[in-house]
Scaffold this motif. Structure first.
Motif, mmCIF file in Angstrom:
data_model
loop_
_atom_site.group_PDB
_atom_site.id
_atom_site.type_symbol
_atom_site.label_atom_id
_atom_site.label_comp_id
_atom_site.label_asym_id
_atom_site.label_seq_id
_atom_site.Cartn_x
_atom_site.Cartn_y
_atom_site.Cartn_z
ATOM 1 N N ILE A 83 0.834 -1.204 0.000
ATOM 2 C CA ILE A 83 0.000 0.000 0.000
ATOM 3 C C ILE A 83 0.871 1.257 0.000
ATOM 4 O O ILE A 83 0.604 2.215 -0.741
ATOM 5 N N THR A 84 1.915 1.255 0.828
ATOM 6 C CA THR A 84 2.800 2.423 0.888
ATOM 7 C C THR A 84 3.473 2.668 -0.453
ATOM 8 O O THR A 84 3.602 3.813 -0.904
ATOM 9 N N SER A 85 3.924 1.589 -1.107
ATOM 10 C CA SER A 85 4.552 1.727 -2.419
ATOM 11 C C SER A 85 3.575 2.291 -3.438
ATOM 12 O O SER A 85 3.928 3.182 -4.236
ATOM 13 N N ALA A 86 2.345 1.817 -3.423
ATOM 14 C CA ALA A 86 1.335 2.302 -4.370
ATOM 15 C C ALA A 86 1.024 3.777 -4.129
ATOM 16 O O ALA A 86 0.929 4.575 -5.079
ATOM 17 N N ILE A 87 0.876 4.164 -2.857
ATOM 18 C CA ILE A 87 0.583 5.569 -2.533
ATOM 19 C C ILE A 87 1.726 6.476 -2.980
ATOM 20 O O ILE A 87 1.512 7.543 -3.566
#
Length: 389
Positions: free
Chosen positions: A306-310
Motif C-alpha cells: 500500500i505504501t509503495s502504491a501511494i
C-alpha cells in the motif's frame, strides 16, 4: 487455613488488576530501561556511520571504513550491549524492549515509500516463481536430510520451514501447526540467528566478488537469508537497489508462510489420525481453510504494498517541492526503525540455546544453507539477470 493466611490482608480484584497494569512495576521499569538502551545504541550507530569516514580519512583504513554502512555499526553495538548486559545479569529482564520483528516491520512498511510500484510489479513475477521453487527445493532437501539423521518430525518441520521461508516467524507458525515443543522452537530460533548474522556481511561481499548485478544481488540475498531483519541489513550493506529487490523477494516468501502452515497442519493432523489419533482431529486438519492462511499471513506485507502504491501515485500527482520533504522524512523514519531493529538483533542473540541443540540440527542447518545458497544463486541469475530499475 494457617494463621499467616488469616492475618494477611485481602486484596481486591481491582487492586490486583491495577498492580499488574501499573507502569511503575519492576517489569515495566526494566522494559523502559531496555528501550532507552536500544535507542541510545541506535543513535550511537548512526553517529558512527556519519563520523567514522571523516575520522579515517587519509589513513590506510579509509577505504574500508568508507564502505561500512550503519547496519554494521548497529549490529556490532547490539552485540557489545548484549555482552555487557549479560555480564550484569540484566539482559533477560530487558528482553521485552528488544523487538527486532516489530522494528523491522515498521521499517519495511516505510521502505515501500521509496520503492516504485512499477518496479514492484515487474519484480513480482520473478519473485513469486523464485519463492515457489526455492521453498519447494529447500524445504524438501531439509526435510529429507533431517529425516536421514533421525530427527523428530516436528523438529524437521521447524527447521525446514525456517530455512525455506522466513526464519523465526516461519518456525513459530510451523510450531503451532505441528504442535512442536518449546525447546524445539528455541533450538530452531537460535540456529536461525546464528546463521543469519554472518550472512549479513558474507553475501554482499560474495556478490561484489562475483560482480553480480544489483538485481541479482538483491534476489540472492532476499531468497537466502532466513530472517527479514537480516535480509534488510544485508540489503542495506549491498546498496539501495539490491535492498529494494531483496525486500520484494523476501516479502513474497513471507506471503507464502500461511500456505505452508496450512499444509503442515493438514499433513500432521491427517497423520495423527492415521497413527491412532482422534478422527475429529484429522477432520479438523482436513477442513483447514483460508481463515488459517489469513491468520498466518504477515500483515506488514500489505502495508509495504500500500505504501509503495501511494508513493508511486503521489509522484505523479503532487508537486516535487511538496512531496520530496515528506519522502525524505519517511526515509529518515525508515532508517531509524531499521537501525533499532539491527541493534535488537545483537541484543536478542542467545548462544545458550545453540549449545543445547546438539550437533545434528546444526549439521542439517549448515547443509541446507549451502543448498539454499547454490539454488538461490542459480534462480537469481536466471530470473533477475536482465532486470533493470
Amino acid at each position: 487455613m494457617s494463621a499467616t493466611d488469616r492475618a494477611a490482608p485481602r486484596t481486591s480484584p481491582a487492586a490486583r488488576s491495577a498492580e499488574k497494569s501499573s507502569p511503575a512495576g519492576p517489569g515495566h521499569g526494566w522494559t523502559v530501561l531496555g528501550l532507552v538502551i536500544v535507542v541510545g545504541l541506535a543513535a550511537a550507530g548512526r553517529q558512527l556511520s556519519e563520523s567514522m569516514p571523516a575520522l579515517a580519512a587519509g589513513t590506510p583504513l579509509s577505504g574500508v571504513v568508507a564502505a561500512i554502512e550503519y547496519p554494521v555499526y548497529a549490529i556490532a553495538l547490539g552485540f557489545a550491549g548484549n555482552a555487557v548486559l549479560s555480564l550484569a545479569r540484566v539482559r533477560e529482564r530487558m528482553a521485552a524492549a528488544f523487538r527486532t520483528e516489530f522494528f523491522i516491520k515498521i521499517g519495511l512498511v516505510l521502505l515501500g515509500a521509496t520503492v516504485s510500484f512499477a518496479v514492484l510489479v515487474r519484480a513480482a513475477g520473478p519473485a513469486v516463481l523464485q519463492a515457489i521453487v526455492l521453498i519447494t527445493v529447500v524445504f524438501g532437501a531439509t526435510w529429507w536430510f533431517a529425516g536421514a539423521l533421525g530427527l523428530d518430525d516436528r523438529l524437521r518441520a521447524l527447521l525446514a520451514s525456517a530455512l525455506a521461508i522466513c526464519g523465526v516467524s516461519a518456525a513459530v507458525a510451523a510450531a503451532g501447526a505441528v504442535q512442536a515443543r518449546k525447546e524445539q522452537l528455541a533450538y530452531t530460533a537460535a540456529l536461525v540467528i546464528t546463521f543469519a548474522v554472518p550472512s549479513i556481511f558474507l553475501l554482499p561481499w560474495l556478490a561484489d566478488l562475483m560482480e553480480l548485478s544489483p538485481a541479482v544481488t538483491g534476489a540472492w540475498i532476499g531468497g537466502n537469508i532466513d530472517t527479514t531483519a537480516a535480509v534488510t541489513a544485508a540489503g542495506e550493506v549491498a546498496g539501495e537497489q539490491p535492498l529494494q529487490i531483496a525486500s520484494i523477494v523476501k516479502v513474497t516468501q513471507n506471503a507464502l508462510l500461511g500456505v505452508v502452515a496450512v499444509l503442515l497442519t493438514i499433513w500432521f493432523s491427517l497423520r495423527t489420525a492415521q497413527d491412532g489419533g482422534s478422527a475429529a482431529e484429522g477432520q479438523r486438519g482436513g477442513r483447514a481453510s483460508l481463515a488459517l492462511i489469513w491468520d498466518r499471513f504477515p500483515k506488514f506485507v500489505l502495508g509495504f504494498l500500500i505504501t509503495s502504491a501511494i508513493a508511486t501515485v503521489s509522484v505523479e500527482t503532487i508537486p516535487a517541492e511538496v512531496l520530496e520533504p515528506r519522502l525524505d522524512a519517511a526515509k529518515e523514519l525508515q532508517t531509524w526503525a531499521l537501525t533499532l531493529a539491527f541493534v535488537s538483533i545483537g541484543l536478542e542473540f542467545n548462544a545458550s540455546s545453540i549449545r543445547e541443540a546438539g550437533v545434528r540440527p546444526i549439521l542439517v542447518f549448515f547443509v541446507a544453507t549451502v543448498v539454499n545458497l547454490v539454488v538461490g544463486l542459480l534462480l537469481a541469475l536466471v530470473l533477475f539477470q536482465g532486470f533493470t530499475f
